[in-house]
Motif scaffolding. Structure first.
Motif, mmCIF file in Angstrom:
data_model
loop_
_atom_site.group_PDB
_atom_site.id
_atom_site.type_symbol
_atom_site.label_atom_id
_atom_site.label_comp_id
_atom_site.label_asym_id
_atom_site.label_seq_id
_atom_site.Cartn_x
_atom_site.Cartn_y
_atom_site.Cartn_z
ATOM 1 N N ILE A 63 -8.999 58.612 16.924
ATOM 2 C CA ILE A 63 -9.865 59.556 17.634
ATOM 3 C C ILE A 63 -9.319 60.974 17.496
ATOM 4 O O ILE A 63 -10.075 61.923 17.260
ATOM 5 C CB ILE A 63 -10.013 59.138 19.107
ATOM 6 C CG1 ILE A 63 -10.891 57.896 19.202
ATOM 7 C CG2 ILE A 63 -10.603 60.266 19.951
ATOM 8 C CD1 ILE A 63 -10.959 57.295 20.584
ATOM 9 N N ALA A 64 -8.008 61.141 17.630
ATOM 10 C CA ALA A 64 -7.405 62.467 17.458
ATOM 11 C C ALA A 64 -7.634 62.993 16.047
ATOM 12 O O ALA A 64 -7.952 64.171 15.850
ATOM 13 C CB ALA A 64 -5.915 62.397 17.772
ATOM 14 N N SER A 65 -7.513 62.119 15.050
ATOM 15 C CA SER A 65 -7.770 62.519 13.676
ATOM 16 C C SER A 65 -9.227 62.930 13.482
ATOM 17 O O SER A 65 -9.518 63.910 12.803
ATOM 18 C CB SER A 65 -7.420 61.372 12.731
ATOM 19 O OG SER A 65 -7.832 61.656 11.427
ATOM 20 N N GLY A 66 -10.144 62.188 14.087
ATOM 21 C CA GLY A 66 -11.560 62.539 13.986
ATOM 22 C C GLY A 66 -11.884 63.862 14.655
ATOM 23 O O GLY A 66 -12.653 64.664 14.124
ATOM 24 N N VAL A 67 -11.279 64.114 15.812
ATOM 25 C CA VAL A 67 -11.525 65.381 16.510
ATOM 26 C C VAL A 67 -10.980 66.547 15.692
ATOM 27 O O VAL A 67 -11.646 67.584 15.542
ATOM 28 C CB VAL A 67 -10.906 65.343 17.923
ATOM 29 C CG1 VAL A 67 -10.885 66.717 18.555
ATOM 30 C CG2 VAL A 67 -11.666 64.377 18.806
ATOM 31 N N VAL A 68 -9.777 66.388 15.141
ATOM 32 C CA VAL A 68 -9.200 67.452 14.316
ATOM 33 C C VAL A 68 -10.049 67.689 13.077
ATOM 34 O O VAL A 68 -10.276 68.835 12.676
ATOM 35 C CB VAL A 68 -7.736 67.107 13.946
ATOM 36 C CG1 VAL A 68 -7.207 68.021 12.861
ATOM 37 C CG2 VAL A 68 -6.858 67.182 15.173
ATOM 38 N N THR A 69 -10.546 66.634 12.481
ATOM 39 C CA THR A 69 -11.391 66.775 11.299
ATOM 40 C C THR A 69 -12.692 67.490 11.639
ATOM 41 O O THR A 69 -13.142 68.364 10.891
ATOM 42 C CB THR A 69 -11.691 65.401 10.682
ATOM 43 O OG1 THR A 69 -10.457 64.785 10.323
ATOM 44 C CG2 THR A 69 -12.566 65.525 9.458
#
Length: 107
Positions: free
Chosen positions: A16-22
């Motif tokens: 989820i953190a990776s998706g938000v950063v992306t």
């Protein structure tokens, strides 16, 4: 068994953190950077794929009210499959071309 669910929840939070950063910056993890042609689609897919183990863990630890196991099972599988399909689509679809880069001659 609780540590397995907790580890899955941690992996879901990282996805989820990776998706938000992306979605916010367009930054992709270095291992996938060469393959991803549509970062926004990749970010949405990472959010969906990461939400699945997180929600399943919340049901396991009884933080969310319990629903039938069929809904948890099929709903979680559908969410994970949707996320993985979005991630695959972000790598397989051709990149979008902006209108100012269509004609390289500049005319």
């Amino acid at each position: 068994m609780a540590w397995v669910v907790g580890a899955g929840m941690l992996m879901g939070l990282l996805a989820i953190a990776s998706g938000v950063v992306t979605l916010r910056t367009g930054w992709i993890l270095p291992a996938a950077r060469r393959h991803v042609t549509r970062p926004r689609l990749h970010g949405v897919g990472a959010l969906a794929a990461g939400a699945c183990p997180l929600v399943q863990g919340l049901f396991y630890f009884r933080i969310l009210p319990s629903i039938s196991w069929e809904i948890r099972f099929f709903g979680g599988n559908a969410l994970l499959l949707a996320g993985l399909l979005l991630i695959a689509a972000s790598q397989l679809l051709s990149p979008r071309r902006s209108p100012d880069r269509t004609d390289p001659s500049g005319v």
